[in-house]
Write a protein that holds these residues in place. Structure first.
Motif, PDB file in Angstrom:
ATOM      1  N   SER A  34      14.582 -47.195  -8.192  1.00 33.41           N
ATOM      2  CA  SER A  34      13.996 -47.931  -9.399  1.00 33.41           C
ATOM      3  C   SER A  34      14.833 -49.427  -9.231  1.00 33.41           C
ATOM      4  CB  SER A  34      14.284 -47.462 -10.740  1.00 33.41           C
ATOM      5  OG  SER A  34      15.332 -47.452 -10.818  1.00 33.41           O
ATOM      6  N   VAL A  35      14.012 -50.499  -9.688  1.00 37.99           N
ATOM      7  CA  VAL A  35      14.612 -51.938  -9.612  1.00 37.99           C
ATOM      8  C   VAL A  35      14.419 -52.437 -11.061  1.00 37.99           C
ATOM      9  CG1 VAL A  35      14.707 -54.025  -8.619  1.00 37.99           C
ATOM     10  CG2 VAL A  35      14.278 -52.003  -7.340  1.00 37.99           C
ATOM     11  N   GLU A  36      15.233 -52.923 -11.439  1.00 40.53           N
ATOM     12  CA  GLU A  36      14.866 -53.471 -13.298  1.00 40.53           C
ATOM     13  C   GLU A  36      15.677 -54.603 -13.159  1.00 40.53           C
ATOM     14  OE1 GLU A  36      15.224 -51.663 -17.561  1.00 40.53           O
ATOM     15  OE2 GLU A  36      16.697 -50.749 -16.136  1.00 40.53           O
ATOM     16  N   PRO A  37      15.167 -55.706 -13.303  1.00 43.18           N
ATOM     17  CA  PRO A  37      15.550 -56.979 -13.391  1.00 43.18           C
ATOM     18  C   PRO A  37      15.547 -57.462 -15.008  1.00 43.18           C
ATOM     19  CG  PRO A  37      13.508 -57.533 -12.540  1.00 43.18           C
ATOM     20  CD  PRO A  37      13.845 -55.990 -12.533  1.00 43.18           C
ATOM     21  N   MET A  38      16.443 -58.376 -15.661  1.00 39.81           N
ATOM     22  CA  MET A  38      16.532 -58.512 -16.877  1.00 39.81           C
ATOM     23  C   MET A  38      16.665 -60.102 -17.161  1.00 39.81           C
ATOM     24  SD  MET A  38      19.227 -55.583 -18.256  1.00 39.81           S
ATOM     25  CE  MET A  38      19.008 -54.160 -17.339  1.00 39.81           C
ATOM     26  N   VAL A  39      15.925 -60.450 -18.190  1.00 42.57           N
ATOM     27  CA  VAL A  39      16.418 -62.141 -18.409  1.00 42.57           C
ATOM     28  C   VAL A  39      16.837 -62.231 -20.037  1.00 42.57           C
ATOM     29  CG1 VAL A  39      14.828 -62.900 -16.799  1.00 42.57           C
ATOM     30  CG2 VAL A  39      14.047 -62.568 -19.076  1.00 42.57           C
ATOM     31  N   VAL A  40      17.498 -63.229 -20.303  1.00 45.09           N
ATOM     32  CA  VAL A  40      17.828 -63.592 -21.558  1.00 45.09           C
ATOM     33  C   VAL A  40      16.877 -64.781 -22.198  1.00 45.09           C
ATOM     34  CG1 VAL A  40      19.766 -64.295 -23.182  1.00 45.09           C
ATOM     35  CG2 VAL A  40      20.380 -62.897 -21.185  1.00 45.09           C
ATOM     36  N   VAL A  41      16.533 -64.587 -23.456  1.00 43.34           N
ATOM     37  CA  VAL A  41      15.582 -65.593 -23.862  1.00 43.34           C
ATOM     38  C   VAL A  41      16.218 -66.090 -25.256  1.00 43.34           C
ATOM     39  CG1 VAL A  41      13.451 -66.120 -25.119  1.00 43.34           C
ATOM     40  CG2 VAL A  41      13.568 -64.395 -23.102  1.00 43.34           C
ATOM     41  N   SER A  42      16.669 -67.363 -25.223  1.00 36.78           N
ATOM     42  CA  SER A  42      17.260 -67.922 -26.576  1.00 36.78           C
ATOM     43  C   SER A  42      16.643 -69.298 -26.513  1.00 36.78           C
ATOM     44  CB  SER A  42      18.941 -68.055 -26.096  1.00 36.78           C
ATOM     45  OG  SER A  42      18.799 -69.068 -25.132  1.00 36.78           O
ATOM     46  N   ASP A  43      17.164 -69.888 -27.861  1.00 39.76           N
ATOM     47  CA  ASP A  43      16.453 -71.183 -28.216  1.00 39.76           C
ATOM     48  C   ASP A  43      16.854 -72.234 -27.125  1.00 39.76           C
ATOM     49  OD1 ASP A  43      19.155 -71.111 -28.881  1.00 39.76           O
ATOM     50  OD2 ASP A  43      18.852 -72.072 -30.773  1.00 39.76           O
ATOM     51  N   LYS A  44      17.937 -72.059 -26.407  1.00 36.69           N
ATOM     52  CA  LYS A  44      18.354 -72.912 -25.498  1.00 36.69           C
ATOM     53  C   LYS A  44      18.039 -72.881 -24.195  1.00 36.69           C
ATOM     54  CE  LYS A  44      23.050 -73.270 -27.693  1.00 36.69           C
ATOM     55  NZ  LYS A  44      24.532 -73.066 -27.269  1.00 36.69           N
ATOM     56  N   SER A  45      17.630 -71.492 -23.495  1.00 35.24           N
ATOM     57  CA  SER A  45      16.932 -71.497 -22.115  1.00 35.24           C
ATOM     58  C   SER A  45      16.426 -70.083 -22.053  1.00 35.24           C
ATOM     59  CB  SER A  45      18.104 -71.777 -21.059  1.00 35.24           C
ATOM     60  OG  SER A  45      19.226 -70.833 -21.126  1.00 35.24           O
ATOM     61  N   ILE A  46      16.105 -69.925 -20.793  1.00 36.98           N
ATOM     62  CA  ILE A  46      15.532 -68.572 -20.241  1.00 36.98           C
ATOM     63  C   ILE A  46      16.283 -68.429 -19.024  1.00 36.98           C
ATOM     64  CG2 ILE A  46      13.717 -66.932 -19.558  1.00 36.98           C
ATOM     65  CD1 ILE A  46      11.898 -68.394 -21.181  1.00 36.98           C
ATOM     66  N   SER A  47      17.205 -67.506 -18.937  1.00 40.86           N
ATOM     67  CA  SER A  47      17.950 -67.372 -17.781  1.00 40.86           C
ATOM     68  C   SER A  47      18.085 -65.857 -17.353  1.00 40.86           C
ATOM     69  CB  SER A  47      19.636 -67.836 -18.183  1.00 40.86           C
ATOM     70  OG  SER A  47      20.036 -66.979 -19.099  1.00 40.86           O
ATOM     71  N   PHE A  48      18.287 -65.727 -15.927  1.00 39.43           N
ATOM     72  CA  PHE A  48      18.447 -64.287 -15.427  1.00 39.43           C
ATOM     73  C   PHE A  48      19.960 -63.716 -15.913  1.00 39.43           C
ATOM     74  CE2 PHE A  48      20.823 -62.112 -12.128  1.00 39.43           C
ATOM     75  CZ  PHE A  48      19.942 -60.992 -11.971  1.00 39.43           C
ATOM     76  N   ASN A  49      19.631 -62.452 -16.169  1.00 37.71           N
ATOM     77  CA  ASN A  49      21.052 -61.713 -16.967  1.00 37.71           C
ATOM     78  C   ASN A  49      21.569 -61.022 -15.820  1.00 37.71           C
ATOM     79  OD1 ASN A  49      21.799 -58.937 -18.389  1.00 37.71           O
ATOM     80  ND2 ASN A  49      22.845 -60.904 -19.133  1.00 37.71           N
ATOM     81  N   GLN A  50      20.702 -59.826 -15.238  1.00 41.63           N
ATOM     82  CA  GLN A  50      21.268 -58.821 -14.187  1.00 41.63           C
ATOM     83  C   GLN A  50      20.274 -58.272 -13.596  1.00 41.63           C
ATOM     84  OE1 GLN A  50      22.487 -54.875 -16.242  1.00 41.63           O
ATOM     85  NE2 GLN A  50      22.807 -56.237 -17.941  1.00 41.63           N
ATOM     86  N   ASN A  51      20.559 -57.471 -12.677  1.00 39.15           N
ATOM     87  CA  ASN A  51      19.425 -56.628 -11.864  1.00 39.15           C
ATOM     88  C   ASN A  51      20.114 -55.204 -11.956  1.00 39.15           C
ATOM     89  OD1 ASN A  51      16.750 -56.263 -10.437  1.00 39.15           O
ATOM     90  ND2 ASN A  51      18.332 -55.391  -8.986  1.00 39.15           N
ATOM     91  N   ARG A  52      19.459 -54.130 -11.751  1.00 41.93           N
ATOM     92  CA  ARG A  52      19.912 -52.819 -11.682  1.00 41.93           C
ATOM     93  C   ARG A  52      19.133 -52.142 -10.620  1.00 41.93           C
ATOM     94  NH1 ARG A  52      20.886 -50.448 -17.878  1.00 41.93           N
ATOM     95  NH2 ARG A  52      22.215 -52.041 -18.542  1.00 41.93           N
ATOM     96  N   SER A  53      19.575 -51.626  -9.526  1.00 37.06           N
ATOM     97  CA  SER A  53      18.928 -50.721  -8.431  1.00 37.06           C
ATOM     98  C   SER A  53      19.366 -49.475  -8.490  1.00 37.06           C
ATOM     99  CB  SER A  53      19.046 -51.668  -7.075  1.00 37.06           C
ATOM    100  OG  SER A  53      18.578 -52.959  -7.210  1.00 37.06           O
ATOM    101  N   LEU A  54      18.514 -48.473  -8.393  1.00 34.52           N
ATOM    102  CA  LEU A  54      18.931 -47.113  -8.412  1.00 34.52           C
ATOM    103  C   LEU A  54      18.310 -46.369  -7.124  1.00 34.52           C
ATOM    104  CD1 LEU A  54      20.354 -44.423  -9.777  1.00 34.52           C
ATOM    105  CD2 LEU A  54      18.217 -44.326 -11.148  1.00 34.52           C
ATOM    106  N   LEU A  55      19.111 -45.465  -6.592  1.00 34.55           N
ATOM    107  CA  LEU A  55      18.632 -44.625  -5.781  1.00 34.55           C
ATOM    108  C   LEU A  55      19.235 -43.124  -5.947  1.00 34.55           C
ATOM    109  CD1 LEU A  55      16.830 -43.937  -3.045  1.00 34.55           C
ATOM    110  CD2 LEU A  55      19.061 -44.328  -1.930  1.00 34.55           C
ATOM    111  N   ALA A  56      18.306 -42.088  -6.246  1.00 38.83           N
ATOM    112  CA  ALA A  56      18.947 -40.935  -6.840  1.00 38.83           C
ATOM    113  C   ALA A  56      17.981 -39.776  -6.311  1.00 38.83           C
ATOM    114  CB  ALA A  56      18.960 -40.847  -8.277  1.00 38.83           C
ATOM    115  N   LEU A  57      18.631 -38.606  -6.290  1.00 39.24           N
ATOM    116  CA  LEU A  57      18.131 -37.225  -5.898  1.00 39.24           C
ATOM    117  C   LEU A  57      17.998 -36.521  -7.311  1.00 39.24           C
ATOM    118  CD1 LEU A  57      16.852 -35.555  -3.796  1.00 39.24           C
ATOM    119  CD2 LEU A  57      19.412 -34.467  -3.579  1.00 39.24           C
TER     120      LEU A  57
END
Length: 281
Positions: free
Chosen positions: A202-225
């Motif tokens: 899985s891959v999960e990007p996240m962004v922060v939405v505020s009254d000032k801007s929209i910005s990248f926050n983090q990304n999570r990548s997972l490889l599991a059994l």
């Protein structure tokens, strides 16, 4: 898969690196962690289901020390209920009406442990489609967050009661938008219908939405059994990489964080529902 490999390479070859680019000083940090999650799900005979998940995470010592004791310090604890409605076989709507979050922070430049709490309300849309023998799951979340003030753990602390309740409801509110692509694929099958082992990517990007801007926050990548213990219980063990970029404008520092986590996951669905489904076949 490419993103996971790139993250692994960056983690393996990046220590604590300092570089000067423009007005900002860039810092690359990494830390080892343990992420655990338990999901308990009750499905009704109809389209409704109810769920509660508990997340507990711990972390090694300060970044840059190469500490591999992933249970040394607390990191996070979450209790989060869910209500879900299956619109169709492939579409599900969910709502977490209130989630309680406890967070502990440790920084390289400040070794003291800081603590804050959050309340989160989360609506979610999930779309599931067959891909080969497995499933491709698309998940979209909007997190409405109300965090408390950052504090030390040296004094008693009531939930969100930091002496400034008006700031909790106003200035500290933010919104996170998260999108996940998850691929679950059966492996080690002896028959086409057998479901025992599976891979989880899985891959999960996240962004922060505020009254000032929209910005990248983090990304999570997972490889599991994963392993089905029976028709209603499954467990997973894998590697999760959390990559984030944080800016501190006052100090003119930009921090690139690579968190390496051992991922341990348990999913349990009510067995009664499974037996009812089996009799209906």
């Amino acid at each position: 898969m490419v993103k996971v490999c790139l993250s692994l390479i960056l983690v393996l070859f990046s220590g604590t690196v300092w570089a000067q680019t423009g007005a900002y000083t860039n810092v690359a940090e990494n830390r080892q962690m343990l992420w655990t999650e338990v999901n308990l799900v009750y499905k009704t005979k109809g389209p409704w289901s109810f769920q509660i998940d508990h997340q507990y995470r711990r972390q090694a010592a300060d970044v840059g020390t190469r500490d591999w004791n992933i249970v040394r310090y607390p990191l996070l604890q979450v209790f989060r209920p869910w209500i879900a409605y299956e619109v169709s076989e492939s579409v599900k709507l969910s709502l977490s009406p209130v989630g309680l979050w406890w967070n502990w922070q440790r920084e390289l430049e400040d070794p003291s442990t800081k603590f804050f709490q959050e309340i989160r309300i989360i609506p979610q849309l999930q779309i599931t489609r067959p891909v080969g023998d497995g499933q491709l799951i698309q998940r979209y979340r909007t997190e409405l967050r109300w965090p408390s003030a950052l504090d030390t753990v040296s004094r008693s602390y009531l939930f969100l009661a930091d002496g400034e309740p008006e700031l909790v409801l106003a200035d500290r509110f933010d919104v996170r938008v998260r999108a996940m692509a998850r691929w679950l694929n059966p492996i080690f099958q002896r028959t086409p219908d057998e479901k025992r082992w599976y891979s989880h990517l899985s891959v999960e990007p996240m962004v922060v939405v505020s009254d000032k801007s929209i910005s990248f926050n983090q990304n999570r990548s997972l490889l599991a059994l994963g392993r089905y213990l029976n028709k209603s219980i499954r467990v997973e063990l894998g590697y999760l990489n959390q990559f984030s970029i944080n800016k501190r404008a006052a100090e003119q520092v930009r921090t690139f964080r690579f968190n390496n986590a051992l991922h341990v996951y348990l999913y349990a669905e009510n067995a009664t529902q499974w037996f009812e489904r089996k009799r209906d076949r």
